[in-house]
Structure formats: C-alpha cells, structure tokens
Design an enzyme around this catalytic site. Sequence first.
Site, PDB file in Angstrom:
ATOM      1  CB  CYS A 112      -0.929   0.018   1.207  1.00  0.00           C
ATOM      2  SG  CYS A 112      -1.920  -1.454   1.298  1.00  0.00           S
ATOM      3  CG  HIS A 253      -3.554   2.775   2.546  1.00  0.00           C
ATOM      4  ND1 HIS A 253      -3.922   2.446   1.266  1.00  0.00           N
ATOM      5  CD2 HIS A 253      -3.617   1.614   3.264  1.00  0.00           C
ATOM      6  CE1 HIS A 253      -4.188   1.148   1.200  1.00  0.00           C
ATOM      7  NE2 HIS A 253      -4.012   0.626   2.401  1.00  0.00           N
ATOM      8  CG  ASN A 283      -6.840  -1.643   1.104  1.00  0.00           C
ATOM      9  OD1 ASN A 283      -6.139  -1.107   0.246  1.00  0.00           O
ATOM     10  ND2 ASN A 283      -6.326  -2.227   2.179  1.00  0.00           N
TER      11      ASN A 283
HETATM   12  N1  ACO Z   1     -18.927 -10.112   8.605  1.00  0.00           N
HETATM   13  C1  ACO Z   1     -19.385 -10.429   9.827  1.00  0.00           C
HETATM   14  N2  ACO Z   1     -18.577 -10.774  10.849  1.00  0.00           N
HETATM   15  C2  ACO Z   1     -17.253 -10.781  10.621  1.00  0.00           C
HETATM   16  C3  ACO Z   1     -16.711 -10.448   9.370  1.00  0.00           C
HETATM   17  C4  ACO Z   1     -17.609 -10.119   8.333  1.00  0.00           C
HETATM   18  N3  ACO Z   1     -17.180  -9.771   7.093  1.00  0.00           N
HETATM   19  N4  ACO Z   1     -15.367 -10.536   9.423  1.00  0.00           N
HETATM   20  C5  ACO Z   1     -15.070 -10.902  10.690  1.00  0.00           C
HETATM   21  N5  ACO Z   1     -16.217 -11.066  11.401  1.00  0.00           N
HETATM   22  C6  ACO Z   1     -16.363 -11.451  12.802  1.00  0.00           C
HETATM   23  C7  ACO Z   1     -15.189 -12.246  13.323  1.00  0.00           C
HETATM   24  O1  ACO Z   1     -15.335 -13.629  13.000  1.00  0.00           O
HETATM   25  C8  ACO Z   1     -15.276 -11.986  14.791  1.00  0.00           C
HETATM   26  O2  ACO Z   1     -16.261 -12.822  15.341  1.00  0.00           O
HETATM   27  P1  ACO Z   1     -16.071 -13.490  16.810  1.00  0.00           P
HETATM   28  O3  ACO Z   1     -15.990 -12.331  17.765  1.00  0.00           O
HETATM   29  O4  ACO Z   1     -17.293 -14.317  16.965  1.00  0.00           O
HETATM   30  O5  ACO Z   1     -14.791 -14.249  16.719  1.00  0.00           O
HETATM   31  C9  ACO Z   1     -15.795 -10.545  14.888  1.00  0.00           C
HETATM   32  O6  ACO Z   1     -16.407 -10.266  13.603  1.00  0.00           O
HETATM   33  C10 ACO Z   1     -14.727  -9.511  15.160  1.00  0.00           C
HETATM   34  O7  ACO Z   1     -13.607  -9.787  14.296  1.00  0.00           O
HETATM   35  P2  ACO Z   1     -12.345  -8.857  14.261  1.00  0.00           P
HETATM   36  O8  ACO Z   1     -11.355  -9.415  13.293  1.00  0.00           O
HETATM   37  O9  ACO Z   1     -11.887  -8.596  15.671  1.00  0.00           O
HETATM   38  O10 ACO Z   1     -12.998  -7.517  13.655  1.00  0.00           O
HETATM   39  P3  ACO Z   1     -12.355  -6.092  13.497  1.00  0.00           P
HETATM   40  O11 ACO Z   1     -13.217  -5.107  14.140  1.00  0.00           O
HETATM   41  O12 ACO Z   1     -10.884  -6.089  13.829  1.00  0.00           O
HETATM   42  O13 ACO Z   1     -12.471  -5.854  11.921  1.00  0.00           O
HETATM   43  C11 ACO Z   1     -11.105  -5.877   9.951  1.00  0.00           C
HETATM   44  C12 ACO Z   1     -11.806  -6.720  11.023  1.00  0.00           C
HETATM   45  C13 ACO Z   1     -12.166  -5.116   9.194  1.00  0.00           C
HETATM   46  C14 ACO Z   1     -10.357  -6.827   9.028  1.00  0.00           C
HETATM   47  C15 ACO Z   1     -10.124  -4.876  10.643  1.00  0.00           C
HETATM   48  O14 ACO Z   1      -9.329  -5.569  11.576  1.00  0.00           O
HETATM   49  C16 ACO Z   1      -9.225  -4.175   9.647  1.00  0.00           C
HETATM   50  O15 ACO Z   1      -9.686  -3.430   8.802  1.00  0.00           O
HETATM   51  N6  ACO Z   1      -7.909  -4.336   9.772  1.00  0.00           N
HETATM   52  C17 ACO Z   1      -6.963  -3.696   8.885  1.00  0.00           C
HETATM   53  C18 ACO Z   1      -6.802  -4.566   7.687  1.00  0.00           C
HETATM   54  C19 ACO Z   1      -6.003  -3.915   6.623  1.00  0.00           C
HETATM   55  O16 ACO Z   1      -5.926  -2.728   6.526  1.00  0.00           O
HETATM   56  N7  ACO Z   1      -5.414  -4.758   5.802  1.00  0.00           N
HETATM   57  C20 ACO Z   1      -4.792  -4.356   4.631  1.00  0.00           C
HETATM   58  C21 ACO Z   1      -3.440  -3.792   4.839  1.00  0.00           C
HETATM   59  S1  ACO Z   1      -3.139  -2.972   3.401  1.00  0.00           S
HETATM   60  C22 ACO Z   1      -2.287  -3.937   2.232  1.00  0.00           C
HETATM   61  O17 ACO Z   1      -1.094  -3.928   2.216  1.00  0.00           O
HETATM   62  C23 ACO Z   1      -3.054  -4.754   1.223  1.00  0.00           C
END
Ligand code: ACO
Length: 330
Positions: A112, A253, A283
Amino acid sequence: MTSSKIIGTGSYLPEKVLTNSDLEGLVDTSNDWIVSRTGIEQRRIAENESTSEMGTKAAQCALEKAGLSIDDIDFIFVATCTPDYQALSTACIIQNALGAPHVPALDIQATCSGYLYGIFLANSLVKSGTFNNILVIASEKLSSITNYQDRSTCILFGDGAAACVVSSANQAGLKIRNLLLGANGKFATSGFVPAGGCKTPASIDTVNKGLHYIQMTGNEIFKLAVRKMEESCKKSLEACGLQVSDVNWLVPHQANLRIIEALAKRFGFPQDKLCITIRKYGNTSAASIGIALDELMRNKNIQPSQNLLLTSVGFGLTWASGVLTYQNPL
Ligand code: ACO
C-alpha cells in the site's frame, strides 16, 4: 538542485461494482457489519482487465493532465503487489502499451505504500537533475488474490489504478516538500500471500489450501496502521516546520474508515479535511492513495500554498508520509 512537482494526476476504476449486498450472497456477512466495521459500501472489480491495462489508462489520464506526451517521459515506475506475471515487470508491459520503447521501466513492491515509494524515487531523480519527467503508476487487481469465501478479507479489497507525472517543469503543481519512508520486516507475516513465491511455489496443495490468497491478522494490522501513520505524519510535519493546523487536506491510505478516523482524532483533524474514497472503492492497496489524490485534485479547488499530508501503511510492514504544497509557476 532542480525543483520537482507533481504536475498531473490520473486514475482509473473498472466499471463492475461489487456491493455489500452482493457479498452477503457469497459469505456470512451483512451490510451493517461491513459499513460499521470498515466504512466500505462497495468496491470495483476488474473482470477482464489486468493490472497493466488499468495502469495504462490511469497513466494516459495523468499525461493528459500534465500536458505531456509519452515521448516526454524519461522513466516509468509501477507500484503493484498484483503484477500481471511473475518474473516480468508490469512496468515493461505498460511501457510497451504506452508506446515508450527504450524508456527504463521498473516495478516497485511496497504494497500500500508503493505509490509514495515511487513518488519518493521519482522526486529524488528529478531533483538531482538526472531526469525531467517521470511517470509513477500504481495499479492493483486485488480481486485476483482475494478469497471470496473468507469474510474477514473479501469485504475489504477492490481494484483500480492511479498515476502521476513528477516533473522539473515550471508549471502549476504539487511541490513535493518531503516524503519519509519506513519499513519493518518483523511484521512480514501479519499480512501477505503465503504461496506462489519461491519459498512455497504454487502447487495443487497450495491452491487447495487457499494459500495463493491474501491472509492477514486484521486487528494487528489495524493497530500498527494507526500507530505508524501517526508517527510518520508527525515526523513529516516536523521536517517541514508545519503544524497540524497548516494542513488543508489529509490524504490517507484507504484501508478502513475506522483507521482514518482514529488517525484524524489523534491529530484533531476535522472531518471536512479528510479525503475519503473508501466507501466507493474499498482498499485498492498501492492505488488507493493515488486515486484519492486524483479525486481531490479534480473535485476540490486546490489553491496555491495549500498543504496536503499524505500517509500510508501496507503489508511488509511498509509506511510513508509526506507533505505536498500546491504552487503556481515561478
Ligand atoms: N462479517 C461479519 N462478521 C465478521 C466479518 C464479516 N465480514 N469478518 C469478521 N467477522 C467477525 C469475526 O469472526 C469476529 O467474530 P467473533 O468475535 O465471533 O470471533 C468478529 O467479527 C470480530 O472480528 P475482528 O477481526 O476482531 O474484527 P475487526 O473489528 O478487527 O475488523 C477488519 C476486522 C475489518 C479486518 C479490521 O481488523 C481491519 O480493517 N484491519 C486492517 C486490515 C487492513 O488494513 N489490511 C490491509 C493492509 S493494506 C495492504 O497492504 C493490502
């Protein structure tokens, strides 16, 4: 030292829209969850277009905006983590498509942060007087490495491309005040595609296990992103002798709206100074900051002396922040 500016920006988004309700039909998720946890409402998907084809279109827009032809270009950088092929730079494919034989062409793999890494390199080469006009392109077809059976990742990513011309020309543009880059390979496995490289070449087994798709520890990346962007933005402002109140636009980003809002809160940036495209495009990795910058340049009436603060974090971990100031010709 020669002066260096971004004198033209461009972007390209494929037509197909993948909405949250489309994803509800693929994985166990809901529009409410995706919007509240990420801010994303839809993303674009390149069906029959490759990374190089999208990048070529974005580059043509940037050249037109800069008032240059491809014959004026001295170097082409392409930032991507989704190249058309292994062992062949996407920059060479774009160079050929643009009709620039003999112009050196190089891929940059900094996920990114790749677009800002590319602008940093272009800026250094222009300021040193080595070259006059450099095309920096970022293009990603993240749908090709996204597992549409994994709800924790498939909701996030989209496809698209952006480009800009970094130039010594004395015309209106964004002066590159500074760009600070960073990386820390300690976090390499926080987010990556495990198979397909030489460590774990593609095989039936890797495909069966889905190892050719993005895997990440979302909440770890989330915390790292906020911390690293805050740190590097502070350093970048300090290096320019600017205060947060001097910044007219924050161009971050676009990984998660909550990451952007957390960053804005730490700096006390008002909402109306945030450049946000994640709702529409998700993203798009290296392309995301370039698409946001291009939309800002087209839709807002950026005035001389206005300051833009750009910041990114990506897998690797990589990060970059910098200040651009809009200037008229001298
Ligand atoms: N729909 C419904 N529920 C979901 C989903 C979904 N799409 N995805 C995860 N959940 C659930 C999980 O299973 C979990 O359930 P549980 O509590 O029963 O175990 C719950 O939601 C919470 O999961 P978390 O992973 O803790 O959710 P979080 O609030 O952290 O959001 C996310 C997840 C959106 C991925 C967030 O962590 C994020 O955006 N992180 C940054 C990711 C990022 O930027 N990555 C790219 C880097 S850039 C690059 O180089 C490509």
